[in-house]
Structure formats: structure tokens, C-alpha cells
Write a protein that holds these residues in place. Sequence first.
Motif, PDB file in Angstrom:
ATOM      1  N   ARG A   7       0.838  -1.192   0.000  1.00 45.12           N
ATOM      2  CA  ARG A   7       0.000   0.000   0.000  1.00 45.12           C
ATOM      3  C   ARG A   7       0.879   1.250   0.000  1.00 45.12           C
ATOM      4  O   ARG A   7       0.586   2.230  -0.672  1.00 45.12           O
ATOM      5  N   LYS A   8       1.940   1.199   0.764  1.00 47.07           N
ATOM      6  CA  LYS A   8       2.888   2.311   0.822  1.00 47.07           C
ATOM      7  C   LYS A   8       3.431   2.626  -0.563  1.00 47.07           C
ATOM      8  O   LYS A   8       3.469   3.755  -0.994  1.00 47.07           O
ATOM      9  N   ARG A   9       3.850   1.534  -1.210  1.00 52.23           N
ATOM     10  CA  ARG A   9       4.473   1.735  -2.501  1.00 52.23           C
ATOM     11  C   ARG A   9       3.457   2.327  -3.469  1.00 52.23           C
ATOM     12  O   ARG A   9       3.768   3.219  -4.244  1.00 52.23           O
ATOM     13  N   LEU A  10       2.217   1.831  -3.340  1.00 55.04           N
ATOM     14  CA  LEU A  10       1.168   2.365  -4.206  1.00 55.04           C
ATOM     15  C   LEU A  10       0.968   3.842  -3.923  1.00 55.04           C
ATOM     16  O   LEU A  10       0.868   4.651  -4.834  1.00 55.04           O
ATOM     17  N   ALA A  11       0.944   4.174  -2.639  1.00 53.02           N
ATOM     18  CA  ALA A  11       0.695   5.563  -2.270  1.00 53.02           C
ATOM     19  C   ALA A  11       1.773   6.459  -2.845  1.00 53.02           C
ATOM     20  O   ALA A  11       1.523   7.608  -3.183  1.00 53.02           O
ATOM     21  N   ASN A  12       2.982   5.920  -2.942  1.00 49.49           N
ATOM     22  CA  ASN A  12       4.063   6.747  -3.475  1.00 49.49           C
ATOM     23  C   ASN A  12       3.984   6.867  -4.983  1.00 49.49           C
ATOM     24  O   ASN A  12       4.501   7.793  -5.572  1.00 49.49           O
ATOM     25  N   ASN A  13       3.321   5.924  -5.563  1.00 44.90           N
ATOM     26  CA  ASN A  13       3.309   5.920  -7.009  1.00 44.90           C
ATOM     27  C   ASN A  13       2.039   6.559  -7.555  1.00 44.90           C
ATOM     28  O   ASN A  13       1.038   5.894  -7.813  1.00 44.90           O
ATOM     29  N   ARG A  14       2.091   7.893  -7.677  1.00 47.40           N
ATOM     30  CA  ARG A  14       0.911   8.627  -8.127  1.00 47.40           C
ATOM     31  C   ARG A  14       0.459   8.186  -9.514  1.00 47.40           C
ATOM     32  O   ARG A  14      -0.728   8.078  -9.779  1.00 47.40           O
ATOM     33  N   LEU A  15       1.420   7.940 -10.350  1.00 49.76           N
ATOM     34  CA  LEU A  15       1.092   7.553 -11.719  1.00 49.76           C
ATOM     35  C   LEU A  15       0.209   6.323 -11.741  1.00 49.76           C
ATOM     36  O   LEU A  15      -0.808   6.259 -12.438  1.00 49.76           O
ATOM     37  N   LEU A 281     -20.284   9.877   0.391  1.00 48.63           N
ATOM     38  CA  LEU A 281     -19.714   9.523   1.692  1.00 48.63           C
ATOM     39  C   LEU A 281     -18.562   8.544   1.538  1.00 48.63           C
ATOM     40  O   LEU A 281     -17.497   8.708   2.123  1.00 48.63           O
ATOM     41  N   VAL A 282     -18.796   7.525   0.718  1.00 47.96           N
ATOM     42  CA  VAL A 282     -17.891   6.391   0.738  1.00 47.96           C
ATOM     43  C   VAL A 282     -16.758   6.482  -0.278  1.00 47.96           C
ATOM     44  O   VAL A 282     -15.634   6.081   0.004  1.00 47.96           O
ATOM     45  N   ILE A 283     -17.050   7.034  -1.454  1.00 49.46           N
ATOM     46  CA  ILE A 283     -15.986   7.082  -2.473  1.00 49.46           C
ATOM     47  C   ILE A 283     -14.755   7.865  -1.971  1.00 49.46           C
ATOM     48  O   ILE A 283     -13.629   7.406  -2.134  1.00 49.46           O
ATOM     49  N   PRO A 284     -14.958   9.016  -1.311  1.00 50.24           N
ATOM     50  CA  PRO A 284     -13.763   9.706  -0.796  1.00 50.24           C
ATOM     51  C   PRO A 284     -12.972   8.848   0.199  1.00 50.24           C
ATOM     52  O   PRO A 284     -11.754   8.813   0.162  1.00 50.24           O
ATOM     53  N   HIS A 285     -13.702   8.155   1.066  1.00 54.70           N
ATOM     54  CA  HIS A 285     -13.011   7.294   2.037  1.00 54.70           C
ATOM     55  C   HIS A 285     -12.223   6.204   1.328  1.00 54.70           C
ATOM     56  O   HIS A 285     -11.076   5.914   1.668  1.00 54.70           O
ATOM     57  N   LEU A 286     -12.894   5.606   0.358  1.00 55.94           N
ATOM     58  CA  LEU A 286     -12.255   4.520  -0.390  1.00 55.94           C
ATOM     59  C   LEU A 286     -10.987   5.038  -1.076  1.00 55.94           C
ATOM     60  O   LEU A 286      -9.919   4.430  -0.991  1.00 55.94           O
ATOM     61  N   THR A 287     -11.100   6.170  -1.700  1.00 60.97           N
ATOM     62  CA  THR A 287      -9.955   6.750  -2.405  1.00 60.97           C
ATOM     63  C   THR A 287      -8.834   7.074  -1.425  1.00 60.97           C
ATOM     64  O   THR A 287      -7.670   6.815  -1.680  1.00 60.97           O
ATOM     65  N   ARG A 288      -9.221   7.616  -0.284  1.00 60.82           N
ATOM     66  CA  ARG A 288      -8.235   7.959   0.735  1.00 60.82           C
ATOM     67  C   ARG A 288      -7.513   6.716   1.230  1.00 60.82           C
ATOM     68  O   ARG A 288      -6.292   6.713   1.394  1.00 60.82           O
ATOM     69  N   LEU A 289      -8.299   5.654   1.460  1.00 60.35           N
ATOM     70  CA  LEU A 289      -7.690   4.406   1.931  1.00 60.35           C
ATOM     71  C   LEU A 289      -6.695   3.864   0.919  1.00 60.35           C
ATOM     72  O   LEU A 289      -5.632   3.371   1.275  1.00 60.35           O
ATOM     73  N   LEU A 290      -7.070   3.975  -0.348  1.00 64.32           N
ATOM     74  CA  LEU A 290      -6.217   3.394  -1.383  1.00 64.32           C
ATOM     75  C   LEU A 290      -5.014   4.266  -1.698  1.00 64.32           C
ATOM     76  O   LEU A 290      -3.905   3.771  -1.859  1.00 64.32           O
ATOM     77  N   TRP A 291      -5.220   5.567  -1.785  1.00 64.21           N
ATOM     78  CA  TRP A 291      -4.153   6.418  -2.339  1.00 64.21           C
ATOM     79  C   TRP A 291      -3.673   7.527  -1.425  1.00 64.21           C
ATOM     80  O   TRP A 291      -2.828   8.317  -1.804  1.00 64.21           O
ATOM     81  N   GLY A 292      -4.232   7.639  -0.229  1.00 67.92           N
ATOM     82  CA  GLY A 292      -3.742   8.660   0.699  1.00 67.92           C
ATOM     83  C   GLY A 292      -4.629   9.885   0.753  1.00 67.92           C
ATOM     84  O   GLY A 292      -5.536  10.048  -0.060  1.00 67.92           O
ATOM     85  N   SER A 293      -4.353  10.765   1.716  1.00 64.71           N
ATOM     86  CA  SER A 293      -5.277  11.865   2.024  1.00 64.71           C
ATOM     87  C   SER A 293      -4.935  13.179   1.361  1.00 64.71           C
ATOM     88  O   SER A 293      -5.653  14.152   1.525  1.00 64.71           O
ATOM     89  N   ASP A 294      -3.816  13.261   0.657  1.00 64.94           N
ATOM     90  CA  ASP A 294      -3.416  14.532   0.063  1.00 64.94           C
ATOM     91  C   ASP A 294      -4.467  14.988  -0.953  1.00 64.94           C
ATOM     92  O   ASP A 294      -4.684  14.335  -1.982  1.00 64.94           O
TER      93      ASP A 294
ATOM     94  N   ASN B  85      -5.294  17.050  16.491  1.00 65.30           N
ATOM     95  CA  ASN B  85      -5.905  15.784  16.120  1.00 65.30           C
ATOM     96  C   ASN B  85      -6.475  15.934  14.725  1.00 65.30           C
ATOM     97  O   ASN B  85      -7.223  16.850  14.448  1.00 65.30           O
ATOM     98  N   GLN B  86      -6.079  15.063  13.853  1.00 64.72           N
ATOM     99  CA  GLN B  86      -6.592  15.137  12.503  1.00 64.72           C
ATOM    100  C   GLN B  86      -7.325  13.836  12.209  1.00 64.72           C
ATOM    101  O   GLN B  86      -6.941  12.769  12.671  1.00 64.72           O
ATOM    102  N   SER B  87      -8.414  13.983  11.454  1.00 64.34           N
ATOM    103  CA  SER B  87      -9.265  12.830  11.217  1.00 64.34           C
ATOM    104  C   SER B  87      -8.719  11.962  10.105  1.00 64.34           C
ATOM    105  O   SER B  87      -9.122  10.826   9.946  1.00 64.34           O
ATOM    106  N   PHE B  88      -7.829  12.505   9.281  1.00 61.23           N
ATOM    107  CA  PHE B  88      -7.371  11.754   8.122  1.00 61.23           C
ATOM    108  C   PHE B  88      -5.865  11.549   8.192  1.00 61.23           C
ATOM    109  O   PHE B  88      -5.148  12.309   8.824  1.00 61.23           O
ATOM    110  N   SER B  89      -5.420  10.512   7.525  1.00 60.57           N
ATOM    111  CA  SER B  89      -4.011  10.170   7.656  1.00 60.57           C
ATOM    112  C   SER B  89      -3.178  10.841   6.571  1.00 60.57           C
ATOM    113  O   SER B  89      -3.497  10.766   5.391  1.00 60.57           O
ATOM    114  N   TYR B  90      -2.140  11.515   7.004  1.00 65.11           N
ATOM    115  CA  TYR B  90      -1.158  12.099   6.099  1.00 65.11           C
ATOM    116  C   TYR B  90       0.197  11.508   6.454  1.00 65.11           C
ATOM    117  O   TYR B  90       0.416  11.116   7.591  1.00 65.11           O
ATOM    118  N   THR B  91       1.089  11.495   5.493  1.00 70.52           N
ATOM    119  CA  THR B  91       2.430  11.046   5.830  1.00 70.52           C
ATOM    120  C   THR B  91       3.164  12.191   6.519  1.00 70.52           C
ATOM    121  O   THR B  91       2.738  13.348   6.466  1.00 70.52           O
TER     122      THR B  91
END
Lengths: 353, 488
Positions: A7-15, A281-294, B85-91
Motif C-alpha cells: 500500500r505504501k508503494r502504491l501511495a508513493n506511485n501517483r502515476l 460519503l464512501v468514495i472519498p473514504h475509499l480513495t483515501r484508503l487506497l491512495w492517501g489523504s493529500d 488531532n486530525q481525522s485523516f491520515s497524512y504522511t
Amino acid sequence: MQNRSIRKRLANNRLLAYACSILFLLISMVLGISIGSVHVPISSIIRIVGHEIFPFISLAQVDSMHLNIVLNVRLPRVILASLVGASLAIAGAAFQGLLRNPLADPYTLGVSSGASVGAVVTLFFQISIPFVGAFTLPLLSIVSSFLTIVLVLGFARKIEKSMRVETIILTGIIFGSFLSAVISLMIALTGDELRQIIGWLLGSVSMRGWVYIKIILPFLIIGAGILLFNARELNAMSFGEERAHHLGVDVQRRKLSVLTAGSILTGAAVAVSGTIGFVGLVIPHLTRLLWGSDHKHLLPLSILTGSGFLILADLVARTIISPTELPIGVITALIGAPVFALILMKSRLERSG
Amino acid sequence: MLNVQNLTGGYGGVPIVKDLTFQVNKGEMFGILGPNGSGKTTLLKMISGILAFQKGTVNIADQPIQTFSPKELAKIIAVLPQHSNQSFSYTVKETVALGRYAHQSGWFQTWSPKDEEIVQSVMKQTGIHHFHSKDIQSLSGGERQRVFLAQALAQEPQILLLDEPTNHLDLSFQKELLDVLKAWTREKGLTVISIFHDLNLAGLYCDQLLLMEDGKLNIHHKPNEVLREERVQAVYQTKIKKQAHPRVPAPQMVLLPEQQEDQQNFTVNASILKRTSERIVIQTPQPMKTLSSGVIGSGTGWHDSFINRRVGLDYDCNDHREEMRLYLKENGFEPSDCVGMMTAVNLDDLSHLFIERDGCSIFVVVTAGVGHAIDASKSSQHDMHLQPGTINTWIFVNGSMTEEAFIQSMMTATEVKTKVLHDLEVRDPVTGTLATGTGTDSILIASTQQGEEIEFGGTITPLGKLISQAVYKCTSEAIAHYRNRMDI
């Protein structure tokens, strides 16, 4: 542990993230156009779409019925579904980040109830505005959603000048509940239009045609544009308003633009398709879980994922007990909830393990 | 750097900070102190520009704070949040990179090589570089605090504001954080303004302290002046005691707890003296405050076991402290609760006396050997070799002594001991002159710290008189016993 490092590696790989999401959207679109009571071969789809873009591609080998189905029925339907999914997903992602609340969705601020009131009033009173005709409903719906957001924000500002997000959420809930009650009241009083109203409320993207796409598209472009422009500010604001202020964000102005943009997107989506739940509600969470919160990547990736997801949900809604069509809002939750539960469980287990 | 004039402000029209005036110079470590509700955080919010004030001015580099845009302000002032406290995870890196927000401009806010360089350098300086790709939610409190410190430093601020930065941090992180900040004020001229709850940390690290009381200025001065016992007692409405830091010139405050109800009163006298051929032991039901020169437990402290151990004339050990510690452990004592001394004399020759006068009582125990008596005025004629033959004096005071009384008691006891040696004509075998003591004399003053306060212990004070009487009698007796035994 291995999963985690992957998952980490995926998160780093934006492409890779964008490639996966685009592929998912394309596959969803092709499936959405191809599958139905009449099966359209994928080769025909490619030819038809290709011909629309590059007229020199010949349509000689394509069945004229297929051509008709694709261009007038399935393609607009799939595109509308994808635009609605995109609007709801990006609005949801932005609201969650801004309100720092994982439970927030595009409907939190009562905008959807506002849009619904407009639509239900149109159906209830059988209103038809001259020159607008059949498009009275989406028009009134959008107008009433704007009125709602103006009222909600104005009220929140009246309560507290700094408009803390807690105040905004509470105000949204107050207005949402009130407007829902108005809708319930009309449902209780209506006779013949009951089925029509309920059907609209549950949401659908069927038989809307290209015009509805033209209605939602400008709002999507403007709304998504504003949100993407505020991605870095959203990152800062998801650490709290004070924190964002200390980092140099003009919190007040940015907050208002994000709220307005999100509401424009939500209002337009609800106006053309009814209140389709769960996507925002869910798609943002799903995306965040998969690719990070940025948010710089979360927002565009949410658009892609939300589009693909709603196309698939619509596909299931119209095919699962064909020829009867189920409301798409029911399907989004029926598919989405278990999938999300699984992903959530897996990610929490990874985190604790 | 920061100039605050007649600042008044608060929430909803009710002023919390009232008419506050002070200024902070560049490169200063500036501490804000005050009890809960005294307006510290409100003040910090007004300085950081997130709370508008009602009256007065806040000038940063001679420019009113209101004239700065949020971005301009963020380039000058950074804030380290108390907890975030943040609700979302950042590196970690994403989080730190947000600190560059104010420095990026233009529509696309591109990430420049300079941004990258600064983010890398602050991550190194705060020691978070090696976990830069970790999720901040998976970090410990201390690590997370360092991430936010790095974020604040990435803003390249001239002023860093902190609200109780050491909250949630364990001891080593508290020290580490403040050491780093202190170094930055010295090396880079960073101005640090911080709220402290811990007066000792504030006293230890700050150049200037501002003490607030009910939103008003109580005092703005150097730590030693601000942290005066009476002042802190009055502002915080609690009993505290000020003492010196053992290593650096900084004031330290200690809390004085209310007396526990289960504390029992006790008197030290001959009934609790236990003697074997190997050691003399006194154990008290509660620890006593001690000032001593024992092998174990020397200096000041609190101890409940007092041991005078007999060792052979041939006792020789490179590490006699460690050997003594082991000995105490083997015999069922906890070394940290003990004051332990050594002697070579026969313990049967000890002398002790309990005397009481005017509600004040003391118990004195002396063992004496004068085989190696020394004239202190001619000690330069002696070599460093320590030989057994020692006068060990224990003075237990049933009362509550001041530090002054402790020191005066020690002087009184020493003077009396010297007088005894003169009166008994004990001579220094090397110089042939009258001796003043031996080369290895030890003394213990122990006080129950119960009952009335004894302020002085000089020779003509009530306590001094008791000490001189008892020490004179016990020391003479013990030397007489010793001489008798040696003569036989």
C-alpha cells in the motif's frame, strides 16, 4: 505487513493511482454501454464513439440499432451517471476535509434537501414554467439548492461571525431536517404523484438524454475547478482551522469558496438525478484508503472513482431484475456498503497488525 | 521583535486579557506563566492573529499585526499547537510540507527545489527524517509533536509561538524539545514565546518570564525574580518552596503537599537504638531529613535507616561505596533509604544521650577513635593516606529544622568536638600539637521535621545548647572508653 508495504508503494506511485483509476472508469463505461437488454459488442462501441470524435472512421459494419442505442440511450446515460458520480464524490471529499469529519457527505449541509424540495414542489404542484417546460424540475431544484446554501451559511454567520465548522454542520442539520419534514409533508398529502415523487427521491439517471448532461456539466467544471484550486488549503484545513490559519491560509475566504463549490456540485447533481446516497460519503473514504489523504490527488482521484462507481451501480440497477429498473440510490448502498466494510476492516486490521 | 501595548481582548466582548504591555526581543526565549484561566492562551491567540482584540496594539517588527495578510503573517510567526488531532491520515512529509504553504505563490503553487531543501533540512533537525513516509496517525505523541515542530519550522518563522509544548511529552522529549528551541534562539536568532505550566522548565530555559494573574500583568522580569516563593504562592494560591537547581543557576519550585493523616509522630531516643558487635542501627518509622557526610546517603536527603558499621583495621577496598551498598543489601537494608558510616572502633565503646529542654529534644550517638587524630591547622604535614580511627557523630533532632539550623548545628557540633579533643589533650601524633579531629570524621544531623519549627542551631540557641551539652558529654565518654580499651 506485506500488504501494508504494498500500500505504501502504491501511495508513493501517483502515476499508478491515476492509471488504475482511469482504467477503472474506462472499463466501467464500456461495460455500462455494452451490457443491457440488447448486447452491444465492444468493437461496435469503439467504432461508434470513434466516429463521433473522428468522423473518418467508418460506421459501415455497425448495426444501426446499436448505433441508436449507444448514441441516444446508453451513452448519455453512462455519461450522466459518471458526471453525477464525479460531482458527488469530489464534493464529499472536499466536505470531509473541510469539516474534518469522516461522516460528512455532500448532503450534510442540507443542500440536497433544498434541491429535493424544489423538485418535489414541481412534481406536487405540477409546475411547468413557460419556455423551460420539461426542464422546470432541474431548474427549480438547482435554484432551491442555492437558496438553501445561502440561507445555511447566512444563518451560521449570524450565529457566529467566525463560522466554525461545528456551527456550520449544526446549521446544516437544522435546515436539512426542516426541509426533509417539508418533503415528508408533501408526500403525505399527495395522491397520484406519490410514485413519481418517491421515484425521483430515490434517484435515477435513466431516460435523461443529452440535455441533462448539458445542465450538470458547467456546474461540474466550475465546482470541481474551484475545489481543485483549493486542494492545498483543504490539506491545511483538515488539520483544523486554527492550524490552517497559522500556516497562512485565509481560512474565512477559502472555507466559503469550498462550501459554495461543493454545494453547487451537490445541487446540480441532485437536480439532474435525485438524491443518490452513499457515493459522496464512501468514495472519498475509499480513495483515501487506497491512495492517501493529500487533497491534490484525492480530489481528482475521487472524481474518477466516483464516476466509475456510479456507472457500475446504474448498470446493476437496470440489469439485475431486468426489465424492472431499481432505484440507483438503493444499489449504491447495497453494493457500496459491503465493499466499503470489507476494505475498512482490512485496513484497520493491517494498521493494528 | 514583538511589542504589545495596552492589549485588551477576549471572547464575545468579555475581556480576558486586560491592559497588558510587554515586549519581546529578538532571539529571546520568552515564557508566559499563570494559573489556569489567567488568559495565557487568549493572549497567545491574539499574538498569533487568530483572535481580534478590543483595545491596544500588537506590533511585529514595528508593524501592526492587523496589516499582515494571513500568508505574510505565517512567514513571520509559526505556532506549534498544543496537540493536533486530525481525522485523516497524512504522511510525515506531507504534513511537514504544509509548512511551506505561505512561501508558495502563484496559481499553481509549485513545489520548488528550495521548498524541498527546507523540508528535508527541518526533518533532519527534528530527527524525523528516517520515518518521513510513515502515517502520522501511527506515531507516538512525542514523534507527532516533533512532526508539528518541523512543520512550524518549515515556515522559516522569526517568531515561534508554543502553547505548553511539553504537554504529553515524556521527560526526555521535554528536555530534547526545549534544548533544540534554546539552541535555535542562540544560533539562528529565533524568538520563542511559549506558555508553560511547569514553572521549573520555564525557570530553566527562559530568558524572560511574564507572569499573568486574572488577565493582567503580575510581573515581567528574569526567572529568578519572577519565581519568588511569595509571588508564586500568592498567584497560584498554593504552598511551594523554592530551591536552587543543583547544576545550573536556575530557580526550581517544589510543591508542598498537605500533611498526610496517616503520618505518625515519633521521637528518636535510646529505645530504638540497636547494637551488635558489627553495627549500630537506628531505624525510624518515617524518613528523617538529613544532612550528612556518610559513605552512603551523604549530602541532604530523606532517610529512615542509620547504620554505623564496624570494619576491621585491615579494611581496604577500592570501591568502598559499592561495597557498603552490597553490605547493606545483604543485611536487609535498602541503600537508598540509608545513611551509612564506617568505623574501626569497638562498638561497645559508643556513647549516647537523650536530652530534652523547653519542648525540644535531641538524641546523640558518638563512636570515637583518636588513633589518627589530626590538627586541622597543620594538616598539610599529613599525607593523603586515610587511616581508620574516626569520630562518628549522629545528632537526631525531634523538631522541624530550617536549613539554616542544619548548618549551624553542624558548626556547633564540630566546635564542641574540637573542644573535647583539647580538653582531653588528644594530640596529633605527627605534629605533636593538640588535635582538632581525625582525618575521616563523619557527622549526621537528622531531623524528624515534625512539631515546632527550630529556626537556628547556633551555640547560644536552645537547640545549640542541647547539642553542645550532648555532643560534649558523648564525645568525651566515647574517647574515654576508647582510651581505656587501648590502655588494656
